[in-house]
Design an enzyme around this catalytic site. Structure first.
Site, mmCIF file in Angstrom:
data_model
loop_
_atom_site.group_PDB
_atom_site.id
_atom_site.type_symbol
_atom_site.label_atom_id
_atom_site.label_comp_id
_atom_site.label_asym_id
_atom_site.label_seq_id
_atom_site.Cartn_x
_atom_site.Cartn_y
_atom_site.Cartn_z
ATOM 1 N N GLU A 109 45.595 36.167 40.555
ATOM 2 C CA GLU A 109 44.810 37.298 41.067
ATOM 3 C C GLU A 109 44.275 37.040 42.472
ATOM 4 O O GLU A 109 44.114 37.964 43.256
ATOM 5 C CB GLU A 109 43.645 37.611 40.117
ATOM 6 C CG GLU A 109 42.934 38.896 40.453
ATOM 7 C CD GLU A 109 42.184 39.495 39.275
ATOM 8 O OE1 GLU A 109 41.205 40.185 39.521
ATOM 9 O OE2 GLU A 109 42.590 39.284 38.124
ATOM 10 N N ASP B 115 43.309 37.390 36.040
ATOM 11 C CA ASP B 115 42.176 37.204 35.127
ATOM 12 C C ASP B 115 42.516 37.719 33.736
ATOM 13 O O ASP B 115 43.098 38.804 33.588
ATOM 14 C CB ASP B 115 40.940 37.942 35.646
ATOM 15 C CG ASP B 115 40.271 37.192 36.786
ATOM 16 O OD1 ASP B 115 40.719 36.082 37.107
ATOM 17 O OD2 ASP B 115 39.292 37.716 37.351
ATOM 18 N N TYR C 172 35.415 31.414 31.456
ATOM 19 C CA TYR C 172 35.622 32.763 32.006
ATOM 20 C C TYR C 172 34.328 33.572 31.949
ATOM 21 O O TYR C 172 33.724 33.732 30.884
ATOM 22 C CB TYR C 172 36.722 33.466 31.217
ATOM 23 C CG TYR C 172 37.095 34.825 31.755
ATOM 24 C CD1 TYR C 172 37.836 34.954 32.915
ATOM 25 C CD2 TYR C 172 36.693 35.986 31.098
ATOM 26 C CE1 TYR C 172 38.180 36.200 33.413
ATOM 27 C CE2 TYR C 172 37.033 37.243 31.587
ATOM 28 C CZ TYR C 172 37.769 37.342 32.744
ATOM 29 O OH TYR C 172 38.102 38.573 33.243
#
Length: 693
Positions: free
Chosen positions: A8, A104, A307
């Site tokens: 990303e 992600d 995350y």
């Protein structure tokens, strides 16, 4: 053959390339023996705008609303076209056998990658990397357990449905309001009910009427026992309170009842993103956006947290094998973590491990990577400490305390005192000061020492950003990943503003809430939509059915704006007129102040509403000059001595004098016959920054 890995961000691509052995660096990608690693820059594509789809939609007019296209499609973002083209060229290479989505691991990340692969018409196999941390170990394990991209189709359908729903509701209602009331009025599926939550709290505050009341307490053993009464504001007259005290003071009271209860309080669960944002706002005053940025840095750059954009406070059981390493990683902050690791990393708060309650990602916890604290700024250090503290609490003993309730009686009146004695501090060790506890026994005589205090009822508190996040979570408004963005959009569009650490609705925002349909204002409709999007992601709801319902709602909402008889006042409109066309000017907030902008669509006139302090120094007094707007454009003016200078743009303004120019200018000065210092000499000194002029 090689695999094309799509990350990303460039920073993530760089880290992946190191692990995958792609050590040949190129402008838009890294390449190695088996992998080519490239990156998006966030979104490279966006949904097409109305003007891209139909000619009649290029002009904002009520006759073309609602806009319900059969197919929207995507278009490249202008600033990132080069990167998109580079990805397309890599995908066409004959030695590329498949693609790996490494964006992600969430709804937005899935959308980023799928849009790119669809746009470049990638027709080779696609796999998905799904990881919850950016450590080398997690990445290697993730690449060893790649899944077919089809396994995440439902997540993509959910993300696409959300994007299209926001397009349909947001663009149509915003355009309808803007055209009807001739002002930029932004409305949306999530932002409007979020604004309404702030307005609702303000309404409670505005309707609040303070009431005077009295409190009566019993002074006993250095503590205060409160009068037992159903209504805490029942004592409203001073005379009545004084008479009651006089009556009670005529005799001793006694201890009527003592009850004791042991309480065991387990450590709190780890953070999800929304709770972390709330706590950071309450503790440090950070905005939701700032906290997200900090934790994203801890995840991507420092790789020391999992995350961040998670909505779960639970952990999956497969993480238990990693607990020792994670404890060792935070031992520098919490020495007890090392002891827990040596003893086998035994979890005390077992409730935290629940596979059924882990959605796309588990709760926010430290990774196994040892932090380099010298590379963390103070804000990052604070956020990391919050996350690590919650994690280490899972291994600590529960907090145990004994609550003792003592009831005193004076005639017919009862007073209650609660004492707490810590049996075992457990996870609350750092925040539990030792308190002395008085000893009482039933029947014990108590002297009549009473205190009367006058007080006023207090109004509800304005919503802080943390409190708003809690309400957004309660009504499922947005997701952990988007809530910060929604708040920022409301502030940027001047519908809401920050005042200290609280939020308030502007006059423009108050009017907007009156102009739109009540259903769009109420969080219930958006809550229903969000739950449907969650069901789509789980494969339990049809995205096409969802969008058909959104189209129906869009038509109804636009129709109601068209038929509305509501009046609107533009509070940003000033009485000043445009020097070019004579139309009125309106005030517009920008990052560094306010602008006055012409209201005529055919006129581009704008100027600063107030002078801006620049870094440019006055050649006479050397103080900072103002940037002032005049008929011929902007110019510098010194507010101390009135000196004015032309405003030179770009590089020329800060251009330094070359050595050649300096020598030539000095030569001219030396040839000057005037005994006094010339204007040219003064100019030279000013240019060279001489402060002694």
């Amino acid at each position: 053959m090689k695999r094309l890995v799509l990350a990303e961000k460039p920073s993530v691509a760089r880290d992946l390339s190191k692990i995958l052995g792609a050590d040949q660096k190129h402008k838009n990608y890294y390449e190695g023996k088996d992998h080519v690693v490239t990156w998006a820059l966030g979104h490279l594509l966006t949904l097409k705008m109305p003007e891209d789809l139909k000619n009649e939609w290029q002009t904002w007019q009520m006759e073309t609303l609602p806009m319900i296209p059969k197919y929207i499609g995507t278009k490249p973002l202008p600033k990132t076209k080069a990167q998109l083209k580079a990805i397309a060229n890599l995908a066409k290479r004959k030695d590329i056998s498949e693609a790996i989505i490494a964006t992600d691991a969430g709804r937005e990340g899935e959308l980023v990658a799928r849009w790119i692969l669809e746009y470049i018409r990638f027709n080779k196999p696609v796999k998905r990397l799904w990881i919850s941390s950016q450590t080398n170990k997690a990445i290697k394990e993730g690449f060893a357990a790649l899944k077919p991209a089809k396994a995440y189709d439902d997540l993509y359908y959910s993300a696409l449905a959300r994007a299209k729903a926001d397009w349909l509701i947001g663009l149509n209602v915003t355009r309808a309001l803007t055209v009807k009331y001739q002002d930029n009025l932004s409305a949306g599926r999530v932002q409007t009910p979020t604004l309404a939550l702030v307005a609702k709290q303000e309404e409670k505050i505005s309707k609040f009427i303070p009431q005077k009341y009295f409190t009566l307490s019993l002074e006993v053993a250095g503590q205060r026992a409160t009068r037992v009464q159903k209504d805490p504001y029942a004592l409203k007259e001073r005379q009545a309170v004084d008479e009651l005290v006089k009556k009670l003071s005529s005799q001793n009271g006694k201890v009527e009842q003592i009850t004791a209860k042991d309480k065991t309080i387990p450590a709190p669960l780890p953070y999800d993103l929304t709770e972390l944002q709330r706590v950071a706002n309450e503790k440090y005053g950070y905005s939701a956006k700032k906290t997200l940025s900090l934790v994203q840095s801890l995840y991507e750059v420092h790789k020391i947290v999992s995350y961040p954009r998670t909505d779960s406070k639970y952990l999956s059981n497969d993480l238990k094998v990693t607990l020792k390493d994670r404890l060792h990683a935070i031992a520098g902050l919490f020495p007890e973590a090392k002891q827990y690791a040596v003893k086998g990393a035994k979890v005390v708060q077992n409730k935290a491990f629940n596979d059924a309650k882990v959605t796309d990602h588990h709760a926010l916890i430290p990774t196994e990577q040892l932090p380099q604290y010298n590379k963390l700024n103070s804000d990052e250090h604070r956020i990391y400490t919050l996350i690590a503290e919650r994690f280490v609490g899972l291994f600590a003993a529960p907090h145990k305390e004994r609550q003792e309730k003592i009831v005193f009686v004076f005639g017919k009146e009862h007073f209650k005192l609660t004492q707490t004695k810590v049996i075992e501090a457990g996870w609350k060790k750092k925040e539990t000061p030792e308190k002395s506890v008085a000893k009482f026994s039933e029947g014990m005589q108590i002297s009549p020492r009473f205190t009367v205090k006058e007080a006023l009822t207090t109004p509800p508190e304005p919503l802080s950003e943390g409190a708003l996040l809690a309400q957004m979570e309660r009504y499922s408004l947005g997701t952990p990943a988007t809530r910060a963005e929604i708040i920022e959009k409301l502030v940027k569009s001047e519908l809401m503003e920050r005042t200290n650490n609280s939020l308030r609705v502007t006059k423009k925002g108050q009017q907007l809430l009156e102009l739109v349909n009540e259903e769009l204002v109420s969080p219930q409709l958006t809550e229903k939509w969000e739950r449907q999007l969650e069901q789509i992601a789980k494969g339990n709801y049809d995205s096409k059915k969802f969008l058909r319902e959104i189209e129906t709602d869009t038509k109804r909402l636009v129709r109601e704006v068209k038929n509305s008889q509501q009046k609107y006042q533009d509070f940003s409109l000033t009485k000043k007129k445009c020097p070019k066309c004579g139309a009125f000017l309106k005030a517009k907030k920008v990052r560094d102040g306010k602008l006055l902008v012409c209201t005529s669509e055919s006129c581009d006139y704008k100027r600063r509403a107030e002078a801006k302090v620049s870094n440019h120094r006055c050649p006479v007094c050397h103080k900072k000059m103002l940037i002032v707007s005049g008929k011929n454009g902007d110019y510098f003016r010194c507010k101390y001595d009135g000196t004015t200078e032309k405003l030179t743009g770009g590089k020329k303004k800060n251009k330094k004098m070359t050595k050649h120019e300096e020598r030539r200018l000095l030569k001219k000065i030396n040839q000057d016959d005037e005994p006094q210092e010339s204007a040219l000499a003064q100019a030279l000194k000013a240019a060279l920054g001489d402060n002694n002029v």
